[in-house]
Design a protein around this motif. Sequence first.
Motif, mmCIF file in Angstrom:
data_model
loop_
_atom_site.group_PDB
_atom_site.id
_atom_site.type_symbol
_atom_site.label_atom_id
_atom_site.label_comp_id
_atom_site.label_asym_id
_atom_site.label_seq_id
_atom_site.Cartn_x
_atom_site.Cartn_y
_atom_site.Cartn_z
ATOM 1 N N ARG A 170 0.837 -1.202 0.000
ATOM 2 C CA ARG A 170 0.000 0.000 0.000
ATOM 3 C C ARG A 170 0.876 1.259 0.000
ATOM 4 O O ARG A 170 0.657 2.176 -0.790
ATOM 5 N N HIS A 171 1.877 1.280 0.867
ATOM 6 C CA HIS A 171 2.794 2.424 0.895
ATOM 7 C C HIS A 171 3.563 2.547 -0.423
ATOM 8 O O HIS A 171 3.804 3.657 -0.921
ATOM 9 N N TRP A 172 3.975 1.410 -0.969
ATOM 10 C CA TRP A 172 4.724 1.456 -2.233
ATOM 11 C C TRP A 172 3.877 2.056 -3.348
ATOM 12 O O TRP A 172 4.357 2.883 -4.129
ATOM 13 N N CYS A 173 2.617 1.647 -3.433
ATOM 14 C CA CYS A 173 1.714 2.207 -4.443
ATOM 15 C C CYS A 173 1.574 3.719 -4.282
ATOM 16 O O CYS A 173 1.581 4.470 -5.260
ATOM 17 N N LEU A 174 1.429 4.164 -3.046
ATOM 18 C CA LEU A 174 1.288 5.597 -2.793
ATOM 19 C C LEU A 174 2.513 6.359 -3.270
ATOM 20 O O LEU A 174 2.408 7.395 -3.940
ATOM 21 N N LYS A 175 3.693 5.851 -2.949
ATOM 22 C CA LYS A 175 4.927 6.546 -3.342
ATOM 23 C C LYS A 175 5.060 6.593 -4.866
ATOM 24 O O LYS A 175 5.388 7.632 -5.449
ATOM 25 N N GLU A 176 4.819 5.458 -5.505
ATOM 26 C CA GLU A 176 4.950 5.404 -6.956
ATOM 27 C C GLU A 176 3.923 6.290 -7.649
ATOM 28 O O GLU A 176 4.235 6.952 -8.650
ATOM 29 N N SER A 177 2.701 6.316 -7.148
ATOM 30 C CA SER A 177 1.669 7.157 -7.774
ATOM 31 C C SER A 177 2.049 8.635 -7.682
ATOM 32 O O SER A 177 1.855 9.405 -8.640
ATOM 33 N N TYR A 178 2.608 9.033 -6.551
ATOM 34 C CA TYR A 178 3.026 10.430 -6.373
ATOM 35 C C TYR A 178 4.162 10.800 -7.331
ATOM 36 O O TYR A 178 4.100 11.821 -8.025
ATOM 37 N N VAL A 179 5.187 9.960 -7.393
ATOM 38 C CA VAL A 179 6.323 10.233 -8.271
ATOM 39 C C VAL A 179 5.885 10.240 -9.733
ATOM 40 O O VAL A 179 6.337 11.074 -10.536
ATOM 41 N N LYS A 180 4.981 9.339 -10.100
ATOM 42 C CA LYS A 180 4.518 9.271 -11.475
ATOM 43 C C LYS A 180 3.662 10.482 -11.839
ATOM 44 O O LYS A 180 3.699 10.953 -12.973
ATOM 45 N N ALA A 181 2.890 10.999 -10.889
ATOM 46 C CA ALA A 181 2.120 12.216 -11.150
ATOM 47 C C ALA A 181 3.050 13.397 -11.398
ATOM 48 O O ALA A 181 2.787 14.254 -12.249
ATOM 49 N N LEU A 182 4.145 13.442 -10.659
ATOM 50 C CA LEU A 182 5.141 14.495 -10.868
ATOM 51 C C LEU A 182 5.862 14.322 -12.203
ATOM 52 O O LEU A 182 6.355 15.295 -12.782
ATOM 53 N N GLY A 183 5.966 13.078 -12.671
ATOM 54 C CA GLY A 183 6.655 12.799 -13.921
ATOM 55 C C GLY A 183 8.160 12.888 -13.820
ATOM 56 O O GLY A 183 8.838 13.150 -14.817
ATOM 57 N N VAL A 184 8.706 12.612 -12.621
ATOM 58 C CA VAL A 184 10.148 12.785 -12.417
ATOM 59 C C VAL A 184 10.933 11.486 -12.514
ATOM 60 O O VAL A 184 12.157 11.484 -12.410
ATOM 61 N N GLY A 185 10.235 10.343 -12.673
ATOM 62 C CA GLY A 185 10.959 9.091 -12.858
ATOM 63 C C GLY A 185 11.593 8.584 -11.578
ATOM 64 O O GLY A 185 11.247 8.978 -10.459
ATOM 65 N N ILE A 186 12.581 7.707 -11.735
ATOM 66 C CA ILE A 186 13.166 6.996 -10.592
ATOM 67 C C ILE A 186 14.197 7.820 -9.833
ATOM 68 O O ILE A 186 14.747 7.358 -8.843
ATOM 69 N N GLY A 187 14.474 9.043 -10.275
ATOM 70 C CA GLY A 187 15.500 9.840 -9.625
ATOM 71 C C GLY A 187 15.063 10.472 -8.315
ATOM 72 O O GLY A 187 15.892 10.994 -7.567
ATOM 73 N N PHE A 188 13.769 10.448 -7.993
ATOM 74 C CA PHE A 188 13.268 11.069 -6.775
ATOM 75 C C PHE A 188 13.588 10.177 -5.577
ATOM 76 O O PHE A 188 13.292 8.988 -5.588
ATOM 77 N N GLU A 189 14.190 10.745 -4.549
ATOM 78 C CA GLU A 189 14.551 9.971 -3.364
ATOM 79 C C GLU A 189 13.296 9.648 -2.552
ATOM 80 O O GLU A 189 12.675 10.537 -1.958
ATOM 81 N N LEU A 190 12.923 8.375 -2.522
ATOM 82 C CA LEU A 190 11.643 7.985 -1.935
ATOM 83 C C LEU A 190 11.565 8.243 -0.439
ATOM 84 O O LEU A 190 10.478 8.414 0.113
ATOM 85 N N GLN A 191 12.695 8.277 0.254
ATOM 86 C CA GLN A 191 12.644 8.504 1.694
ATOM 87 C C GLN A 191 12.278 9.947 2.038
ATOM 88 O O GLN A 191 11.931 10.239 3.189
#
Length: 291
Positions: A170-191
């Motif tokens: 559930r937390h992983w989905c939330l983080k990925e959805s946020y980063v994908k909405a921003l459109g910044v890819g895998i470079g965003f530090e998830l912590q």
Amino acid sequence: MKVSAGTLMSGLRWAVKTGRWQPSREEWLLAARCVQQEEKDRIDKFVFAKDAKYAMAGRLLIRKAVSDHLRIPWNDVQLDRTDKGKPYLTNTVDGKHAQFSFNVSHSGDYAVLAAEQQHAVGVDCMKIDYPNRGDVPEFFRIMRRQFTDHEWSIMKTPDSEWEQLKRFYRHWCLKESYVKALGVGIGFELQRIDFHLNSHEVVEGAVAQDTQVYIDGTHQQHWLFQESLLDDTHCAAVAIQGLTQPVSDPPTFQVLQFSDLTASFQPLLPEDVSYWESFRNKKEKPQLSKR
């Protein structure tokens, strides 16, 4: 090319059960005619059939959403990718539809799409499952740096490993959805992203909308997260930028069949018989090694 847009419903949520889709020769050749040449070539490069089906379903979902709700003829829809790999529409549309946003995701048995009329959107879905080696504590140790101390405390609250995994995904989905909405890819530090759950459980058939996000310790007020279960082993999260309050009657994911995806198609490409031969020779998925 500039086109006139029709009425678009806000909050589109679609899903396809790609895990159960075993396309016939006719279906796969039809699907290949429904996408742009560069999309078709990219899909063909996947080594495994499972990934090719994910990619094809994602492209068909996007084209159907754009064609149906922006009233752009199927064969006039033009898609491209940002340098971070996020698909976007290159057609110019009128007025309020200029902010039309969509995103796709896939995991387990599903490929999903979320679209919004006036807000940037990101979606992620995950299959809830035990790690390949079955060692949950070791899996969590490897993933330690992807979550905050607060998030880990919530994930590890239940006694059972299965309930802990449900909260993890559930937390992983939330983080990925946020980063994908921003459109910044895998470079965003998830912590840097810290989610605070107000609903400790997401119930199948309902949509939770009370989760909050903090970035570097600061509450981000202009974000709404909609969480749901596709079934008892698949969760999904949709991040919507610019909404500050839960919406009444939030949309739930509608499961579409292949015939639904191609109902309004107009062919872009001629039939290519070799495309079926390439697909049928792919293995479904990689074989996991055993110890």
